[in-house]
Structures are given as structure tokens and as C-alpha cells.
Design a protein around this motif. Structure first.
Motif, short mmCIF file in Angstrom:
data_model
loop_
_atom_site.label_atom_id
_atom_site.label_comp_id
_atom_site.label_asym_id
_atom_site.label_seq_id
_atom_site.Cartn_x
_atom_site.Cartn_y
_atom_site.Cartn_z
N ILE A 78 -4.54 16.09 -1.11
CA ILE A 78 -5.23 16.44 -2.50
C ILE A 78 -6.91 16.00 -2.39
O ILE A 78 -7.60 17.01 -2.77
CB ILE A 78 -4.55 15.40 -3.47
N MET A 79 -7.22 15.00 -1.71
CA MET A 79 -8.68 14.94 -1.63
C MET A 79 -9.42 15.80 -0.85
O MET A 79 -10.54 16.04 -1.06
CB MET A 79 -8.69 13.20 -1.29
N TYR A 80 -8.66 16.07 0.17
CA TYR A 80 -9.37 17.27 1.27
C TYR A 80 -9.60 18.50 0.38
O TYR A 80 -10.57 19.05 0.60
CB TYR A 80 -8.56 17.38 2.34
N THR A 81 -8.67 18.87 -0.42
CA THR A 81 -8.50 20.15 -1.07
C THR A 81 -9.61 20.05 -2.06
O THR A 81 -10.41 21.05 -2.03
CB THR A 81 -7.20 20.62 -1.64
N GLY A 113 -3.53 3.82 3.03
CA GLY A 113 -2.19 3.59 2.90
C GLY A 113 -1.83 3.11 4.41
O GLY A 113 -2.76 3.10 5.33
N ARG A 114 -0.56 2.65 4.61
CA ARG A 114 -0.07 2.01 6.03
C ARG A 114 0.26 3.39 6.67
O ARG A 114 1.17 4.26 6.34
CB ARG A 114 0.89 1.06 6.04
N TYR A 115 -0.48 3.67 7.89
CA TYR A 115 -0.17 5.11 8.92
C TYR A 115 0.89 4.95 9.58
O TYR A 115 1.77 5.73 9.97
CB TYR A 115 -1.35 5.28 9.20
N GLY A 116 1.23 3.58 9.91
CA GLY A 116 2.18 3.28 10.91
C GLY A 116 1.87 1.94 11.56
O GLY A 116 0.74 1.86 12.25
N GLY A 117 2.70 0.94 11.80
CA GLY A 117 2.76 -0.18 12.40
C GLY A 117 1.63 -1.08 11.89
O GLY A 117 1.28 -1.38 11.04
N GLU A 118 0.39 -1.11 12.90
CA GLU A 118 -0.81 -1.98 12.39
C GLU A 118 -2.09 -1.08 12.02
O GLU A 118 -3.06 -1.39 12.02
CB GLU A 118 -1.13 -3.02 13.40
N GLU A 119 -1.79 0.26 11.85
CA GLU A 119 -2.62 1.32 11.62
C GLU A 119 -2.55 1.77 10.25
O GLU A 119 -1.61 2.07 9.66
CB GLU A 119 -2.28 2.67 12.56
N PHE A 120 -3.84 1.80 9.55
CA PHE A 120 -4.17 2.52 8.33
C PHE A 120 -4.85 3.52 8.24
O PHE A 120 -5.69 3.76 9.07
CB PHE A 120 -4.64 1.08 7.62
N VAL A 121 -4.72 4.13 7.15
CA VAL A 121 -5.64 5.64 6.91
C VAL A 121 -6.33 5.07 5.50
O VAL A 121 -5.67 5.08 4.57
CB VAL A 121 -4.87 6.64 6.92
N ALA A 122 -7.72 5.50 5.45
CA ALA A 122 -8.36 5.36 3.99
C ALA A 122 -8.86 6.77 4.04
O ALA A 122 -9.60 7.32 5.06
CB ALA A 122 -9.38 4.19 4.12
N ILE A 123 -8.88 7.36 2.77
CA ILE A 123 -9.67 8.48 2.39
C ILE A 123 -10.59 8.17 1.46
O ILE A 123 -10.35 7.58 0.38
CB ILE A 123 -8.90 9.67 2.06
N MET A 124 -12.02 8.37 1.46
CA MET A 124 -13.08 8.24 0.73
C MET A 124 -13.79 9.49 0.26
O MET A 124 -14.35 10.07 1.03
CB MET A 124 -14.36 7.20 1.51
N GLY A 125 -13.38 9.67 -1.09
CA GLY A 125 -13.80 11.03 -1.56
C GLY A 125 -15.34 10.71 -2.42
O GLY A 125 -15.75 9.74 -2.53
N ASP A 136 -11.08 5.63 -3.94
CA ASP A 136 -10.74 5.83 -2.71
C ASP A 136 -9.07 5.61 -2.30
O ASP A 136 -8.47 4.87 -3.10
CB ASP A 136 -11.29 4.88 -1.59
N ALA A 137 -8.60 6.17 -1.28
CA ALA A 137 -7.13 5.91 -1.08
C ALA A 137 -7.04 5.23 0.24
O ALA A 137 -7.60 5.53 1.01
CB ALA A 137 -6.57 7.26 -1.22
N LEU A 194 1.06 -1.05 0.02
CA LEU A 194 -0.05 0.03 0.10
C LEU A 194 0.81 1.36 -0.07
O LEU A 194 2.20 1.19 0.28
CB LEU A 194 -0.85 -0.05 1.28
N ALA A 195 0.25 2.36 -0.08
CA ALA A 195 1.03 3.58 0.12
C ALA A 195 1.59 3.71 1.40
O ALA A 195 0.84 3.36 2.21
CB ALA A 195 0.10 4.80 -0.30
N ASN A 196 2.76 4.37 1.36
CA ASN A 196 3.22 4.74 2.71
C ASN A 196 2.93 5.76 3.53
O ASN A 196 1.64 6.44 2.97
CB ASN A 196 4.70 4.68 2.66
#
Length: 364
Positions: A218-221, A274-286, A271-272, A206-208
């Protein structure tokens, strides 16, 4: 790699190059290209002099064509250093003999020494300064000799020499253009590869963290500019430390890798994640409302819960995930504020029992 019309060129450039040649790939491709261009040049010369019935000259170029073909063989046998030297000196001999004794200085055939200099700078590494500068210096000296030597061409009239001068210019231009194109194409591939490495998490694919946060900006903007809904999610694997402690870090890596694929498959194309760190991930749903995001994330949660990871030793590892959601609003000032709300929601999901989705409403 999918088939393409340039596959034949790729096969030619990579002929005799092993998979472990990444460091010298560009230089070896240039050598293969030079060998191919020499073969084409020799074939053309053989045809020209065969039409003039100058068969002993045809034999001269046939010898050098055989040398070029033998160069391909040597390259396939990993004698790259030897082939790298054969190419310029074979070319130099042909240019000198052709310019002085076959075409004459008026043909400007000696301007092909420009291609020899280009070869020196693209086929020899920067640490091979002696060979690089030596080939260039020799080319300059022989170019000067061909320019001032008063021998007339044996097989060419003045009119033919003028025509040859034009053809020499075109062939030189073509050769330089091909070499530059190959070098630039290789540099682009290297840059693309480095960019992927800089943006991709090696374990999960995944994206780092840096890339997923850049996607978040980008998606927020875009969402704020076009007044579209957008939801941020933070996902955390439950009791992941326990998995590492019980089954080992290799099992933990396997879980991260497998679950990452599951998560990605549950999201939409736009949607985007990526791995946020360790076992944590972030998803952005536009272009997604908070209600839609809750439904999507709950479906993802169920899919993860129903996924059982099996290790090489046959151990089955059950996995669950907790998810915190937050949507942007017209009062949102920064994307970090949305992430903070999602993180707060994730904390609530963990605190109230894990394996659940909780949405945090903005407070202004």
C-alpha cells in the motif's frame, strides 16, 4: 473499553455472563435481551390494564414479570440452559392468553409469535435442533389456533383491537430490529477480533509478516502514485541466537517483546512496522527521504543499545540492532526490489561489525 452511551446496554447483555463464556456469548446475550424485552412488555401490559382497573389481569402479567426477573437471577447463577427454555414458553403462554382472552384475535397480538421463532434461531445453538425446531413448530401451531379460534377479546372493542394490531406490528418490528442489531454487532466484534489475530504477531504485538508486507504494498503504491519518497528498512537483533542459547528462550521472547515496543516508539505515526520473521523486522517510512530515514534509524539503534532488558531472575541482557535501508526510486518496478536492497544493506551492516545503519542505493 472507554465509556459510551451504550454501556448500559452492554451491561444488560452481559449480565450474569462469566469471562469464560466466549463460545456461547452471543446466545447468552440474546437470552438477556429477551428477558429485558419481556419485562418491558409485561410492565406495559400492567399499565394498560391498571388504567382499565382490571387488576386480576395486572396480577397475571406481574407473575410473568417476576418469572422474567427470576430468569435474570438464574442466569447469574449459571443456569443458562434452564433460562433459555423459560423465555420462549413464558412468552408463548402470555401471547396465547392475551390474544384469545384479553385482546381477542382481531388485535393480531398473536403475530408476536414471529419474535418467538426469531428467538429460537438466535438463542439455541445449531446442535440444539430439537429445541429450536420444537419451539418454532409450537409457535406455528399456536399462531394458527389463535388465527382461527372464534373467541372475542374480553377487554377490547373492535376499534381498540385495530389500534392494538398496529402497535403489535410496531413492537414486533422493534423487537426483531433489536435482536438482529445485537447479533450483527456481536458478529462484527468476532470478525474484528479474528482479523486482528490474523494480522497481529502474538509475541510482539506488532503486525505479522503478512500484514506488514500488505502495508508495504500500500505505502509503495501510494509513494509511486504521488511521487513521494519512501524508505524500507529491515532490522535484525544482533547475536539473538546467542541470547537464546545463553539465557533461554523465555529471555529471548522477553527481548523480542520489549525491543518491539522500543522500535515502535521511535517511529512516526504514519510509519509501519512488523515482525518479518524470527528476530527480523520490517519498517516502512512513507514520505521520508533516505537521509531522514538514516537519522531516524540511527536514533532507534542508539535507543535499543541503551535499553537493557532485565529478566525475572535479575539478569540484564544488552541488545543491539543492525539496520539496512533502501529507498524507492522512479525506476523501481516492484516493492520486493526495495526489500531486496534493504536486505543487502542489512547484510553489509552485519558483515562490517553490527550495531549500525547502512543504506543501499538503487542500482539501475
Amino acid at each position: 473499553m472507554p465509556p459510551s452511551k451504550n454501556n448500559w446496554l452492554e451491561k444488560l447483555l452481559n449480565f450474569g455472563i462469566s469471562e469464560g463464556s466466549a463460545n456461547n456469548l452471543n446466545y447468552k446475550q440474546v437470552v438477556n435481551l429477551a428477558l429485558a424485552l419481556l419485562c418491558v412488555t409485561d410492565a406495559g401490559m400492567m399499565l394498560v390494564f391498571a388504567l382499565q382497573q382490571a387488576y386480576w389481569v395486572v396480577g397475571f402479567y406481574a407473575i410473568f414479570m417476576v418469572i422474567s426477573l427470576f430468569g435474570f437471577y438464574l442466569h447469574s447463577r449459571h443456569y443458562f440452559s434452564l433460562v433459555k427454555l423459560i423465555v420462549p414458553f413464558s412468552t408463548i403462554v402470555q401471547i396465547v392468553v392475551t390474544s384469545l382472552y384479553f385482546f381477542g384475535p382481531g388485535s393480531d397480538f398473536h403475530w408476536l409469535f414471529v419474535t418467538v421463532a426469531a428467538y429460537a434461531f438466535t438463542a439455541f445453538r445449531p446442535d440444539e435442533k430439537i429445541m429450536r425446531h420444537g419451539v418454532v413448530l409450537l409457535s406455528v401451531m399456536l399462531f394458527t389456533a389463535c388465527e382461527v379460534f372464534p373467541v372475542e377479546g374480553v377487554h377490547m372493542s373492535n376499534a381498540d383491537q385495530r389500534l392494538t394490531a398496529v402497535l403489535t406490528f410496531l413492537w414486533t418490528l422493534f423487537t426483531l430490529a433489536v435482536v438482529i442489531n445485537v447479533v450483527i454487532a456481536r458478529l462484527r466484534k468476532v470478525n474484528d477480533y479474528l482479523r486482528v489475530l490474523a494480522e497481529k504477531d502474538e509475541l510482539t504485538g506488532l503486525a505479522n509478516r503478512r500484514k506488514v508486507l500488505a502495508n508495504a504494498v500500500i505505502m509503495y503504491t501510494e509513494a509511486m502514485h504521488y511521487h513521494q519518497p519512501c524508505v524500507f528498512a529491515i532490522l535484525d537483533l544482533d547475536h539473538f541466537k546467542r541470547i537464546n542459547d545463553t539465557f533461554g528462550h523465555d529471555a529471548g521472547d522477553l527481548v523480542l517483546s520489549e525491543i518491539s515496543g522500543v522500535m515502535q516508539s521511535c517511529l512516526n505515526k504514519g510509519d509501519a512496522i512488523g515482525r518479518y520473521g524470527g528476530e527480523e523486522f520490517v519498517a516502512i517510512m512513507g514520505n521520508t527521504t533516505l537521509t531522514e530515514a538514516q537519522q531516524k534509524m540511527d536514533s532507534l539503534r542508539e535507543t535499543v543499545e541503551n535499553t537493557y532488558i532485565t529478566t525475572e531472575k535479575g539478569i540484564v541482557i544488552p541488545v543491539t540492532v543492525s539496520i539496512g535501508l533502501a529507498a524507492i526510486s522512479s525506476q523501481t518496478k516492484r516493492y520486493e526490489d526495495v526489500l531486496t536492497l534493504a536486505d543487502t544493506a542489512l547484510y553489509q551492516a552485519k558483515k562490517t561489525g553490527r550495531n549500525r545503519v547502512i543504506a543501499q542505493q538503487p542500482t539501475f
